[in-house]
Every structure is written in structure tokens, then in C-alpha cells.
Design a protein around this motif. Structure first.
Motif, short mmCIF file in Angstrom:
data_model
loop_
_atom_site.label_atom_id
_atom_site.label_comp_id
_atom_site.label_asym_id
_atom_site.label_seq_id
_atom_site.Cartn_x
_atom_site.Cartn_y
_atom_site.Cartn_z
N VAL A 262 5.42 3.68 -2.44
CA VAL A 262 4.09 3.09 -2.41
C VAL A 262 4.04 2.01 -3.48
O VAL A 262 4.10 2.30 -4.68
CB VAL A 262 3.00 4.15 -2.67
CG1 VAL A 262 1.62 3.50 -2.71
CG2 VAL A 262 3.05 5.23 -1.60
N VAL A 263 3.99 0.77 -3.04
CA VAL A 263 4.05 -0.35 -4.00
C VAL A 263 2.69 -0.87 -4.39
O VAL A 263 2.54 -1.55 -5.41
CB VAL A 263 4.92 -1.50 -3.45
CG1 VAL A 263 6.37 -1.05 -3.31
CG2 VAL A 263 4.38 -2.00 -2.11
N VAL A 270 -2.68 1.53 2.32
CA VAL A 270 -1.54 1.96 1.50
C VAL A 270 -0.37 1.06 1.85
O VAL A 270 0.06 1.02 3.02
CB VAL A 270 -1.19 3.43 1.77
CG1 VAL A 270 0.00 3.86 0.94
CG2 VAL A 270 -2.39 4.34 1.51
N HIS A 271 0.18 0.36 0.86
CA HIS A 271 1.27 -0.58 1.09
C HIS A 271 2.59 0.11 0.71
O HIS A 271 2.77 0.52 -0.44
CB HIS A 271 1.08 -1.83 0.24
CG HIS A 271 -0.14 -2.63 0.62
ND1 HIS A 271 -0.08 -3.94 1.05
CD2 HIS A 271 -1.47 -2.29 0.64
CE1 HIS A 271 -1.30 -4.37 1.31
NE2 HIS A 271 -2.16 -3.40 1.06
N VAL A 272 3.49 0.20 1.69
CA VAL A 272 4.74 0.95 1.49
C VAL A 272 5.94 0.03 1.71
O VAL A 272 6.02 -0.68 2.73
CB VAL A 272 4.81 2.15 2.46
CG1 VAL A 272 6.07 2.98 2.19
CG2 VAL A 272 3.57 3.02 2.36
N GLN A 273 6.86 0.07 0.76
CA GLN A 273 8.08 -0.72 0.88
C GLN A 273 8.97 -0.15 1.98
O GLN A 273 9.10 1.08 2.13
CB GLN A 273 8.85 -0.70 -0.44
CG GLN A 273 10.11 -1.54 -0.44
CD GLN A 273 9.80 -3.03 -0.40
OE1 GLN A 273 9.00 -3.50 -1.20
NE2 GLN A 273 10.42 -3.75 0.53
N PRO A 301 -7.96 11.27 -5.65
CA PRO A 301 -6.68 10.99 -6.35
C PRO A 301 -5.49 11.65 -5.65
O PRO A 301 -4.78 12.46 -6.25
CB PRO A 301 -6.93 11.59 -7.73
CG PRO A 301 -7.84 12.75 -7.47
CD PRO A 301 -8.74 12.33 -6.33
N LYS A 302 -5.28 11.32 -4.38
CA LYS A 302 -4.24 11.98 -3.60
C LYS A 302 -2.91 11.24 -3.65
O LYS A 302 -1.86 11.79 -3.32
CB LYS A 302 -4.68 12.12 -2.14
CG LYS A 302 -6.06 12.74 -1.95
CD LYS A 302 -6.47 12.70 -0.49
CE LYS A 302 -7.91 13.18 -0.30
NZ LYS A 302 -8.91 12.23 -0.85
N ILE A 303 -2.96 9.95 -4.02
CA ILE A 303 -1.79 9.11 -3.93
C ILE A 303 -1.89 8.01 -4.98
O ILE A 303 -3.00 7.59 -5.34
CB ILE A 303 -1.67 8.52 -2.51
CG1 ILE A 303 -0.32 7.83 -2.30
CG2 ILE A 303 -2.82 7.58 -2.19
CD1 ILE A 303 -0.05 7.43 -0.86
N GLY A 306 3.93 4.12 -6.74
CA GLY A 306 5.14 4.79 -7.20
C GLY A 306 5.46 6.07 -6.46
O GLY A 306 6.60 6.53 -6.51
N ASP A 307 4.47 6.64 -5.77
CA ASP A 307 4.73 7.81 -4.93
C ASP A 307 5.69 7.43 -3.80
O ASP A 307 5.81 6.24 -3.43
CB ASP A 307 3.43 8.37 -4.35
CG ASP A 307 2.65 9.17 -5.37
OD1 ASP A 307 3.23 9.53 -6.41
OD2 ASP A 307 1.45 9.43 -5.13
#
Length: 310
Positions: A262-263, A270-273, A301-303, A306-307
Motif C-alpha cells: 500500500v503506497v 487504496v493505492h497498491v503497487q 484505522p484498518k489499513i 506500508g501494509d
């Protein structure tokens, strides 16, 4: 009049059945899959084709397996001159293909010989195709291998998904059959053998195909998500639980994180690499929860950045 037995099951098939009746064809019976339990409460539910057939006042037959001699004979005893199928869901025995004097034809949702099999719409979108279509074909005892009678092409737009393409291809198939059926009955239609060198397959979607591999590119994952929307839905693992990814977009920037990381979090996404580019998740479903927008999911606060999705 030509005696037609119609065989189909899902919503895709309903407009085709309706057209046959509205055009005045003699539909002597409708064959569809048995009622199945649906939902968490396992409510026994008729197929969409059965519901439409009953609304139209047509007799309905629901064999468990046509390979059963008694159930096969019941279909043969209907005395069809022509069998018309559209997403029926069972392999037809040779007797059903060969006994009607005009044979058996199928409305198949691809441009054959491409995408033979049970999931041609899903697979075309997953593969990133820009077009697909519908083929009217004679049925033989090999999977979708019969002679082509007619075809029509339908574009796949950038934001199309399996649900929207089911509707488009159902409408296209209905119109194509409407235009083609008179020539089949009159015996003036074309018969074009399929080019076996161009054959591809679209088998029923497996559980493994539903799982996201974050090493793939954002474009490939985006096509996977929309190819599995609204069923069976792509999924990933997050904090040791499965999470369904209902919808996504592709970010304009490429990113420098690790695949699955998760960037960035924005108000509604949610932006994911990925292996190439960033996938923007806009709709998801955590384990044990209902489908929700990413905006609603991000209220707690679920995510955090860096996750990792796996």
C-alpha cells in the motif's frame, strides 16, 4: 410450423427465449437446470429461464443430468425439429444433437474459434481484449467445435466488466438469432467450418484465477478485477484474511514500492503497487463484511501505507 425446444439457464438466455415467442416461433418446451439453493439461507430458487418460461406459459423440463437415459428420452420424446441452446450448462448427448431434423444450434458468447468453453466473456475481459462477439453455430459432440452459421462483433469498452458484457452480448445474440433463424429453418444458411489453428479456450473460472498476483502489471490486474465482476470476484490476502476486490482503476503514476505494498491512501481509494504501475482500489469486501466503497472502509484505522496485500 417448426417445433423448437429451447435450452438455457441464466439471465443471458432470457431475452433470446422471449424473442422466439414474440416472433411467433413454436416453442414446444423449455429445458433448463434444476432449481438450486441460493444465498446464505439456501432458498431453493428457479433459474431465470424457468421464471421467464412460466411467465410466457411454456412447459418447463428440468433434468438433473441428460446422461440419465430416462431424462434423455424425455427430451427426445418432445419431438423437436430444432433445438436452440444458449448457456444451458450441461453437455448435450449426441442423440439430442442428431435427432432433430434441423439439428441443434447454440448462441455462444465469443467469436469462435476463439474462447470455446464455459467462460468466454470472463476470459475475453481478463485477457484485455478490445472486442468479442456472438456466434450462432451448429452443435457437435466436441466442445463448441461445430460449423459457424453467423457472427456479430461487440466492442469491449475500457470500463466494461463481465456483468455489462453479459447484457450487451445477450442483446446482440438475440438480434443475431432473430436475423439468422429464418435461413436455418429454410435450409439456406451458411456453414463455415472453424479454423482449428485459431482455437483458444475459456474454461470455467477456477479459484486460482480469482486470486490476484501483485507481481503482475496494474493493467493485467485491472482486467482481472473487471473480468471477475460481478462474479465470482477477484480476491487477495490482507493480514491473513481474504479480501474481495470489487472494483479498481489504474493510477497515472507508476510508483516505486514493492508489489502488493500500500503506497498511498486517499479519501476514497487504496493505492497498491503492482509489478508495473499502481492499482487504485475503490470498492472492496473484507472477510466477514459486506461489499463497501474504499471510502467507507477507510473511516477506521484498518489499513495504512506500508501494509502489504499478498
Amino acid at each position: 410450423m417448426t417445433r423448437i425446444v429451447f435450452m438455457g439457464t441464466p439471465a443471458f438466455s432470457v431475452p433470446i427465449l422471449r424473442m422466439l415467442v414474440e416472433e411467433g416461433y413454436d416453442v414446444i418446451s423449455v429445458v433448463t437446470q434444476p432449481d438450486r439453493p441460493v444465498g446464505r439461507k439456501k432458498v431453493l430458487t428457479p433459474t431465470p429461464v424457468k421464471e421467464e418460461a412460466l411467465r410466457l406459459g411454456l412447459p418447463v423440463y428440468q433434468p438433473q443430468k441428460l446422461k440419465n437415459p430416462e431424462e434423455l428420452q424425455a427430451v427426445l420424446d418432445l419431438g423437436a425439429d430444432l433445438v436452440v441452446t444458449a448457456a444451458f450448462g450441461q453437455i448435450l448427448p449426441t442423440e439430442i444433437l442428431e435427432t432433430p431434423k434441423l439439428g441443434a444450434i447454440n448462441v455462444h458468447a465469443s467469436l469462435l474459434p476463439a474462447y470455446r468453453g464455459g467462460a468466454p466473456i470472463h476470459q475475453a475481459i481478463i485477457d484485455g481484449q478490445k472486442k468479442t462477439g456472438v456466434t450462432i453455430m451448429y452443435m457437435v459432440d466436441r466442445l463448441d467445435a461445430g460449423d459457424i452459421i453467423s457472427q456479430t462483433t461487440v466492442p469491449i469498452e475500457k470500463h466494461d466488466h463481465t456483468g455489462s458484457m453479459f447484457e450487451k452480448l445477450s442483446a446482440a445474440g438475440t438480434e443475431l438469432l432473430k436475423a439468422t433463424l429464418p435461413s436455418i429453418i429454410e435450409g439456406t444458411n451458411e456453414r463455415i467450418p472453424q479454423d482449428e489453428s485459431l482455437v483458444t479456450f475459456a474454461r470455467n473460472i477456477s479459484r486460482e484465477q480469482e486470486r490476484i498476483d501483485w507481481n503482475r502489471s496494474a493493467e493485467e490486474i485491472y482486467n482481472q478485477v473487471r473480468g471477475l465482476h460481478p462474479w465470482p470476484v477477484a480476491y487477495t490476502s490482507f493480514k491473513q484474511d481474504n479480501m474481495k476486490i470489487w472494483w479498481s482503476e489504474i493510477a497515472e503514476d507508476t510508483g516505486t514500492g514493492n508489489p502488493g505494498e500500500v503506497v498511498r491512501l486517499t479519501e476514497d481509494a487504496v493505492h497498491v503497487q503492482t509489478g508495473k504501475g499502481i492499482l487504485v482500489i475503490t470498492e472492496l469486501q473484507p472477510a466477514g463484511k459486506k461489499r463497501m466503497s474504499a471510502k467507507d472502509y477507510l473511516t477506521g484505522p484498518k489499513i495504512q501505507a506500508g501494509d502489504l496485500f499478498e
